[in-house]
Design an enzyme around this catalytic site. Structure first.
Site, PDB file in Angstrom:
ATOM      1  N   ARG A  60       0.801  -1.218  -0.147  1.00 43.73           N
ATOM      2  CA  ARG A  60       0.077   0.012  -0.152  1.00 43.73           C
ATOM      3  C   ARG A  60       0.931   1.202   0.063  1.00 43.73           C
ATOM      4  NH1 ARG A  60       1.520   1.565   4.413  1.00 43.73           N
ATOM      5  NH2 ARG A  60       0.444   3.482   4.068  1.00 43.73           N
ATOM      6  N   ALA A  62       1.195   5.241  -1.891  1.00 44.68           N
ATOM      7  CA  ALA A  62       1.247   5.628  -3.482  1.00 44.68           C
ATOM      8  C   ALA A  62       2.598   5.082  -4.162  1.00 44.68           C
ATOM      9  CB  ALA A  62       1.002   7.054  -3.501  1.00 44.68           C
ATOM     10  N   GLN A 206      -2.991   2.529   9.730  1.00 44.13           N
ATOM     11  CA  GLN A 206      -1.860   2.768   9.157  1.00 44.13           C
ATOM     12  C   GLN A 206      -1.007   3.818  10.099  1.00 44.13           C
ATOM     13  OE1 GLN A 206      -4.704   3.172   7.531  1.00 44.13           O
ATOM     14  NE2 GLN A 206      -4.446   2.717   5.247  1.00 44.13           N
ATOM     15  N   ASP A 247      -1.845  10.731  -2.289  1.00 49.99           N
ATOM     16  CA  ASP A 247      -2.141   9.730  -3.278  1.00 49.99           C
ATOM     17  C   ASP A 247      -2.590  10.242  -4.840  1.00 49.99           C
ATOM     18  OD1 ASP A 247      -3.118   8.455  -0.559  1.00 49.99           O
ATOM     19  OD2 ASP A 247      -2.546   6.972  -1.815  1.00 49.99           O
ATOM     20  N   ASN A 257      -5.449  12.457  -0.067  1.00 49.17           N
ATOM     21  CA  ASN A 257      -4.537  11.670   0.976  1.00 49.17           C
ATOM     22  C   ASN A 257      -5.600  10.801   1.822  1.00 49.17           C
ATOM     23  OD1 ASN A 257      -2.045  10.838   1.643  1.00 49.17           O
ATOM     24  ND2 ASN A 257      -2.348  11.738   3.630  1.00 49.17           N
TER      25      ASN A 257
HETATM   26  O1  MRU Z   1      -4.914   3.447   1.879  1.00 49.18           O
HETATM   27  P1  MRU Z   1      -3.410   3.313   1.754  1.00 49.18           P
HETATM   28  O2  MRU Z   1      -2.887   2.784   3.373  1.00 49.18           O
HETATM   29  O3  MRU Z   1      -2.555   2.986   0.745  1.00 49.18           O
HETATM   30  O4  MRU Z   1      -3.070   5.232   2.080  1.00 49.18           O
HETATM   31  C1  MRU Z   1      -1.921   5.696   1.905  1.00 49.18           C
HETATM   32  C2  MRU Z   1      -1.790   6.961   2.105  1.00 49.18           C
HETATM   33  O5  MRU Z   1      -2.592   7.614   2.384  1.00 49.18           O
HETATM   34  C3  MRU Z   1      -0.498   7.679   2.089  1.00 49.18           C
HETATM   35  O6  MRU Z   1      -0.376   8.851   2.973  1.00 49.18           O
HETATM   36  C4  MRU Z   1       0.013   8.100   0.674  1.00 49.18           C
HETATM   37  O7  MRU Z   1      -0.285   6.700  -0.300  1.00 49.18           O
HETATM   38  C5  MRU Z   1       1.036   8.617   0.596  1.00 49.18           C
HETATM   39  S1  MRU Z   1       2.472   7.474   0.837  1.00 49.18           S
HETATM   40  C6  MRU Z   1       3.919   8.243   0.899  1.00 49.18           C
END
Ligand code: MRU
Length: 355
Positions: A60, A62, A206, A247, A257
């Protein structure tokens, strides 16, 4: 050389690596659904398994989704699957993080360009492209860390920072040390991190699970808080800056995000605290004009209700929200810092990026 850019995040285990055992190539993921309790790897031998791992958030964030997408196409090519079908499945696995589609597209383009030389050459070309993306991501991460730390020193001179972050943006989501958390790590290494405030990040935690895990491993002074405790921290004057990842950043600077980012931006503005987005330039999507055009992933309701709601309760569970550019103090990418955040400045910053 598959994992030479991978930063080991769990006792030497990188977030993602390519391996070539005698039975055929595989993509090995650190299963993020099991952290921090268990450091368990997930071996994907086919694209379907990888797509499921992406949907389940075993892999997971981005930038890492971009790498997973590119290596996923490499896996399809190396194992003789239909590359176009694999690319569609991968790119559609999650809709919001533009890096996933970007990684897939770059890999497919490399594959197509090499097909005239034969399928074996095309499989080698797509793997080389995935590795190139991996290396670029590691380099971008280092550059963002440096630029972000410099920006912080400009915006909030004096050091001894109390930084609030949301979701997880460290080595678990990157070929390097991450985005926002890479900046925090740079600040910590320079001895200037007084406290990292870690939003737990409901519903999948997370922050409480993954950012706390990375912060503990790095020896940072950190504190986990429930998402709705952030307001009281601002009121108490305990936050010097908010640092988050992204994201997808639309052409006008609207930033998608993790759900809960937008309320933090509102709080930060009200309390006159810098709200900084840290993301590689590949997260800027000039083809998406504004925030309303960003597709926000809706996740299964049980992720919300499993924590104690009555059977049959309905849930609202968007995975992301969108922060308008006027609430963002700066966007930090590997190419530079955009502040104020305007469509023109973002376009110029992305100008010479390899597409
Ligand atoms: O649903 P996720 O855990 O994939 O969401 C991740 C995020 O929102 C992060 O803040 C984003 O991807 C930036 S990661 C450098």
């Amino acid at each position: 050389m598959g994992d030479q850019f991978s930063i080991p995040v769990a006792n030497g285990i990188p977030a993602l690596r390519w391996e070539e055992p005698p039975e055929g190539p595989v993509l090995v993921l650190l299963d993020q659904t099991r952290l921090p309790g268990e450091e368990v790897e997930l071996t994907c031998t086919d694209v379907q398994a990888l797509v499921q791992a992406i949907r389940d958030l075993a892999v997971r964030g981005a930038p890492l989704l971009g790498l997973a997408g590119a290596y996923g196409v490499a896996l399809a090519a190396a194992r003789g699957y239909d590359v176009d079908e694999a690319a569609d499945l991968l790119a559609g696995a999650r809709p919001t993080a533009v890096n996933l589609a970007y990684g897939v597209r770059r890999a497919v383009d490399a594959y197509r360009a090499a097909v005239p030389e034969g399928l074996e050459a095309a499989a080698a070309a797509v793997l080389a492209e995935a590795r190139a993306l991996h290396a670029e991501d590691a380099a971008a991460s280092a550059s963002m860390a440096r630029r972000g730390a410099e920006l912080l020193a400009e915006l909030a001179p004096g050091g001894g920072y109390r930084i609030l972050t949301h979701c997880n943006t460290g080595a678990l989501v990157s070929g390097g040390e991450g985005t926002a958390l890479a900046v925090v790590l740079a600040v910590h290494r320079s001895g200037e991190l007084r406290r990292l405030w870690v939003d737990e990040t409901r519903p999948l935690l997370q922050g409480a699970r993954l950012t706390a895990y990375e912060a503990a491993r790095a020896g940072m002074p950190y504190t986990v808080l429930t998402d709705n405790a952030a307001g009281s921290l601002f009121t108490a004057g305990e936050v010097d800056a908010v640092l988050i990842g992204a994201d997808r950043i639309a052409a006008d600077g609207s930033t998608a995000n993790k759900i809960g980012s937008y309320p933090l931006a509102v709080l930060a503005r009200y309390h006159n605290v810098p709200f900084i987005v840290v993301a590689p330039s590949t997260t800027v999507d000039l083809a998406t004009p504004d925030g309303a055009s960003i597709e926000v992933e809706q996740r299964p309701g049980h992720e919300v209700t499993d924590l104690g709601s009555p059977l049959g309760a309905r849930a609202y569970n968007p995975a992301f929200d969108v922060t308008p550019p006027e609430l963002i103090t700066a966007v930090v990418t590997e190419r530079g810092v955009v502040s104020p955040v305007t469509a023109d400045a973002l376009r110029v910053m992305c100008g010479s990026r390899a597409e």
